[in-house]
Design an enzyme around this catalytic site. Structure first.
Site, PDB file in Angstrom:
ATOM      1  N   ASP A 345       0.823  -1.222   0.000  1.00  0.00           N
ATOM      2  CA  ASP A 345       0.000   0.000   0.000  1.00  0.00           C
ATOM      3  C   ASP A 345       0.853   1.266   0.000  1.00  0.00           C
ATOM      4  O   ASP A 345       0.311   2.372   0.034  1.00  0.00           O
ATOM      5  CB  ASP A 345      -0.970   0.002   1.198  1.00  0.00           C
ATOM      6  CG  ASP A 345      -0.259  -0.054   2.545  1.00  0.00           C
ATOM      7  OD1 ASP A 345       0.891  -0.549   2.594  1.00  0.00           O
ATOM      8  OD2 ASP A 345      -0.840   0.395   3.557  1.00  0.00           O
ATOM      9  N   ASP A 381       8.192  11.435   9.711  1.00  0.00           N
ATOM     10  CA  ASP A 381       8.074   9.977   9.690  1.00  0.00           C
ATOM     11  C   ASP A 381       9.292   9.345   9.020  1.00  0.00           C
ATOM     12  O   ASP A 381       9.665   9.740   7.909  1.00  0.00           O
ATOM     13  CB  ASP A 381       6.799   9.638   8.905  1.00  0.00           C
ATOM     14  CG  ASP A 381       6.420   8.190   9.010  1.00  0.00           C
ATOM     15  OD1 ASP A 381       5.952   7.779  10.089  1.00  0.00           O
ATOM     16  OD2 ASP A 381       6.611   7.456   8.014  1.00  0.00           O
ATOM     17  N   GLU A 410      11.432  11.044  13.769  1.00  0.00           N
ATOM     18  CA  GLU A 410      10.954   9.727  14.194  1.00  0.00           C
ATOM     19  C   GLU A 410      11.820   8.659  13.548  1.00  0.00           C
ATOM     20  O   GLU A 410      11.424   7.994  12.607  1.00  0.00           O
ATOM     21  CB  GLU A 410       9.482   9.509  13.798  1.00  0.00           C
ATOM     22  CG  GLU A 410       8.901   8.200  14.340  1.00  0.00           C
ATOM     23  CD  GLU A 410       8.652   7.141  13.291  1.00  0.00           C
ATOM     24  OE1 GLU A 410       9.121   7.311  12.155  1.00  0.00           O
ATOM     25  OE2 GLU A 410       7.987   6.150  13.611  1.00  0.00           O
TER      26      GLU A 410
END
Lengths: 663, 663
Positions: A345, A381, A410
């Protein structure tokens, strides 16, 4: 070699702070000190003087602070940063002839030597100084010289020559022709205070709906603000709020097939409805988002968005910029994988594309788009899966115009990669804290973070859990484990974060034994949380955050010191303000299952407590007060009641009846 | 930023050895290894390759050594230096696509995935490599590609694609377009072996006459050579042999007034008879000196001269180059002083003179003059009182044409200044060893010298005494103190030195209590020594030096390790060769007055000794042999017999009856 080079006799080396030879900046927030040390050497026995020079990067004029000698040729000075932006600092040092002359004259006099020739040599130094001084100073020096020359009495003559104010003037106007300039100009990134002190709350907007089964909206988030504010958090971070892809969408519990109602992972960004600059229609629109920003601000909360530079197969970029992605031999786009795991995905962006210029410009425009909406904090991210130089460029580009922007890295990856990202400019960084549970682990890890050079560039943000991480300790330890961990995070770290409401509701069910994934993870489905559950830690967390706000010692990390306790399950540490007006001593029982007691050793003298005098310890969690005598004291913690003490230490002011807490 | 910059994804940092960010070279001698480590990082999960590049400075072509990963993103490689001169080294690293592809393919296969697409991607990597390879290699790769493509059976196809030799070829010819070059080229100064391993003997030629009262000559030194060679020294260092000044000449025991027969200090260089390029007429002439050089060489001894860049008031420079000196207001030249001490027989050179260019050229010509006479070793007097940049320039200038020259830095000054001088290019350095007497002091000091980065640039030469330094330990400890110290110096340090015959004759009379000056110091008068005195340590020293020559472990410093002994007066340490074929364990009783015994702990396994098996220790001083079982053993040393053991450890080869010492 030019002969003048040899006349620069002074050497400046081993400068601290200096990251990787000056390749990277250090970090500070407004109001903090930059304390600089250096080895400053010269041949022979001459005395030196040295100044620390500093300026804002865009200014031309240097300010100067005097460097003072310590021992073993080490010198120290400092300056304070007062504005957001970049500062530059460097050093200058020189042989101070007048200072040397003065020292030697004193030695000669002590040894009873005849010194008239030496006084004449000092006079000469003053005469030499006059032409290089401004009129005012030159006039004073001229007067001094005349006065000394005119004095017939040798003792008085000497006294005049040794006057302090003359020495100061001469030092200020020393011969600078052969001054040594340290060969590097070092940088400081100065952030606003929130870069150092912040309490983060992460939440999925789509789980905020009032009614079961509904898709939560940005408007629903507004209603949640008082709840978050009451708990005392000041940053609200939302996972990506953009349209979510359809192709290969993940179903509940990460199943490869999504059901028709499954909302998909918010990190599978992009669909027909838009990409990184769009808002998922089921969440609302830009107006809703701007309203949320404003409402949050009114509650003392700042919004943080997620920067996840990756695409779902349906992201507009995939069609518009096929060259930004890797293609497989059959022409399909390469999905994300970490063999043998596949993430179909997600299409990772190919940063090695030939069209890097356009790609970089577009990604920068994404950041600027949200900055224009009013966002000033980004949680980035997986930055460790994009090139280092991309971040170095992007962060510098953004902070040049918006120095108030905070970027949280992160990167849960190898330690040196995490440090590298911090050096490149990330304001705060995720850490391994979630997996550090024993006394040895915590002590080791925080010594590395806070007592080594790492602290100059790496600002830890201690996350207790994330949508990906429900640690074994939390899974196994019940409510006491959640309490112990939140106290640790909030007092060890000036910045920390929780993913809620999972955290405060003590959600401890993992997907399966041995996994850190949540059961029924919000990454793949909408959850409804009962915020009024009796297990909720919301009040406990509110108290902890209030203690943080009320105790300046907890608002920065550098003063952290661990202290011995004679029990492996009890961890004890202090933080204090520079002036020791606020000292917080925390004791945590790391065993969530059993009561533990033990003798701890408070370094009373180091903390400015009067030896031999009792001092009060005031537990800010329970409001209990104890009177302690001497450094050795007994503590006991039952995790079922509360696994931690957060003591404020109050020193004796005048008599044993007159502690400062009476005032 | 250029987009290509971002495509250089690999980062090379924290390279060791690297002194002060590459500002200074490291040092090696011919035949030694340069082991280089670095942190090498990349974003994401790709595999890397890296090479260590090295070359002689004057060559163009790099040689390459493969870097191997250790743990935690640390890599290591090495090369060996084979010639005197300068070497350069640096690093290259790159994302290795084929290696990454190969690892991922293996993971996919292990996970049972269908991989035909992945095999096609690997084929593509091979195809891409062909155009960048030379004809031969291209041909092989083409064949491999065809072979893989032609194979129908998937298992066999995969096996072909995973062949080791293909992987090696692809790694050698990897895509280098976005290779990362470490941004520094680092230097190694490679010296001859004597830079690392040398035993120095200092002696005043004028005290070498056969007949009492005569002024010794260079010819007399010749007669002394067999004596020095028998003791096993291989460098003979003479204090300055130049004409000595008359003005303010010092008398016996440093009295300010010299008697008519007092010879003066050899460091008060220069008179009507010449300066730094002349020989004191009473010593002889240049022919004598050259003869001494030859004779010494025949005895395996190399001559070292003193470079003392300072002048007596009568030095020709004072008249010819008044600008090279400082002048006082009354027009006189400034003599040396360290207030309140005055050294009126010495004029220091003013290195800050406006005529630096001429001065520097002249001082260089002094060194070259003696090089032309055949001298290749210089002991440099007080380098810390001359500018750092002067030495940096001079040493580089000289070593460019004469890389075999050795410079010993006599800087007894602050530690950082001593280290700085070593960094600037001094081959060996005096140390604080003479004042390190207790176990704690010695262990601390040698850990700093030999187990830290200091060893990369600072080669200690352990002097036991000098004409200026008769330590308290030697004054108080009698003959056992001299024995203990010479064993320490000779086994702790691959290079050491004594000032004789004062040392071997155990001369321990100080000028006065609390002083380190010798009584009747040779600096100010001619001494006659009875070389056959029964107290003489000449045979003991000869044995110690023979042990050094016969045991390679003692010929370098880096393997030095200290081991625990349960007695504060006993010091125990080992040195070993890299292959552990030669291991020497030394135990010294540091208390010259009493017998001490204690249990010591030999790290038998670390030293390659078979655990649980006995091993022989052979005392090379007394020739005694002991059989030891296990790591814990008892030793006892009576300082009146001998204060030290120098054990050679011999491991068991096959059975307990078959040690290697039978062979």
């Amino acid at each position: 070699m030019k002969e003048d080079q040899a006349r620069k006799r002074v050497v400046v080396e081993a400068v601290t702070p200096e990251i990787d030879g000056g390749l990277f900046p250090i970090k500070r927030v407004v109001g903090e000190k930059v304390q600089v040390e250096a080895d400053i050497l010269v041949d022979g026995h001459d005395l030196l003087s040295s100044v620390l020079l500093y300026r804002k990067e865009e200014e031309k004029e240097w300010s100067a602070a005097v460097m003072e000698p310590l021992v073993n040729d080490r010198w120290r000075g400092f300056f304070r940063v007062t504005e957001i932006g970049n500062y530059i600092y460097t050093l200058r040092a020189w042989v101070d002839r007048f200072k040397t002359w003065r020292r030697d004259l004193e030695k000669r006099i002590t040894a009873g030597q005849e010194v008239s020739m030496n006084v004449r040599m000092g006079m000469q130094l003053i005469e030499d100084a006059i032409p290089r001084c401004k009129h005012e100073v030159a006039k004073i020096l001229r007067q001094k010289a005349d006065q000394i020359r005119g004095e017939k009495n040798m003792e008085k003559k000497i006294a005049l020559a040794l006057e302090e104010d003359l020495a100061e003037l001469m030092s200020l106007h020393a011969e600078r022709r052969f001054i040594t300039s340290y060969d590097k100009e070092l940088k400081v990134i100065v952030d606003r205070e929130k870069a150092r002190f912040s309490a983060w709350y992460e939440m999925f907007p789509r789980s905020c709906a009032d009614n079961a089964g509904n898709h939560g909206t940005i408007k629903d988030c507004e209603a949640r603000l008082p709840y978050i504010a009451e708990m005392g958090f000041d940053v609200l971070y939302l996972p990506p709020i953009h349209p979510i892809g359809i192709t290969h969408r993940k179903g509940k519990n990460n199943s490869p097939e999504a059901g028709p109602k499954d909302p998909g992972s918010p990190w599978a960004i992009g669909s027909d409805e838009g990409g990184h600059k769009s808002i998922h229609p089921q969440l609302g629109n830009l107006q809703d988002f701007q309203r949320l920003l404003q409402k949050a601000r009114a509650h003392g909360i700042e919004m943080a968005l997620d920067l996840a530079f990756q695409c779902s197969p349906d992201h507009p970029y995939v069609k518009e910029h096929p060259h930004w992605f890797r293609h497989r031999p059959d022409g399909t786009v390469q999905y994300a994988e970490n063999p043998p795991k596949k993430y179909e995905d997600i299409y990772p962006i190919n940063f090695e594309t030939d069209q890097g210029q356009e790609l970089f410009a577009e990604l920068k425009s994404v950041v600027l788009f949200w900055i224009e909406q009013g966002v000033r904090i980004f949680r980035v991210d997986n930055p460790h899966t994009k090139p280092f130089r991309f971040w170095e460029w992007l962060l510098a580009e953004v902070k040049r115009d918006y120095p108030e922007v905070i970027f949280l890295s992160e990167a849960f990856t190898r330690p040196k990669v995490m440090y590298r990202l911090a050096k490149l400019g990330f304001t705060q960084s995720y850490t391994y804290f979630a997996w550090r549970n024993t006394k040895w682990e915590i002590t080791q890890y925080f010594s590395e973070l806070i007592q080594s050079q790492v602290r100059e560039f790496f600002r830890p943000n201690l996350w207790l859990n994330t949508p990906d991480i429900l640690t074994e300790y939390l899974q196994m330890g019940g409510r006491p484990a959640f309490m112990a961990r939140v106290v640790l995070a909030a007092t060890l770290g000036a910045s920390y974060g929780i993913y809620g409401p999972a955290f405060e509701l003590c959600e401890d069910r993992a997907k399966e034994y041995g996994s850190e994934e949540y059961l029924d993870s919000e990454k793949y489905e909408i959850r409804r949380w009962n915020l009024d559950d009796s297990r909720s830690l919301k009040e406990f967390i509110a108290r902890v955050n209030r203690v943080r706000r009320e105790n300046q010692a907890l608002q920065s990390d550098w003063s952290l010191r661990f202290h011995p306790v004679e029990n492996e399950h009890l961890l004890c540490y202090t933080k204090n303000t520079d002036d020791q007006s606020n000292i917080v001593l925390t004791v945590v029982n790391l065993d969530p299952h059993h009561t533990h007691g033990g003798w701890l050793q408070v370094p009373a003298e180091e903390l400015g407590l009067e030896p031999g005098q009792p001092f009060q310890v005031h537990d800010l969690l329970s409001n209990a007060r104890f009177l302690w005598h001497g450094p050795r004291n007994y503590v006991e913690l039952n995790p079922r009641i509360c696994p931690a003490y957060v003591f404020r230490l109050r020193r004796r002011v005048r008599t044993e009846r007159d502690f400062d807490y009476f005032m």
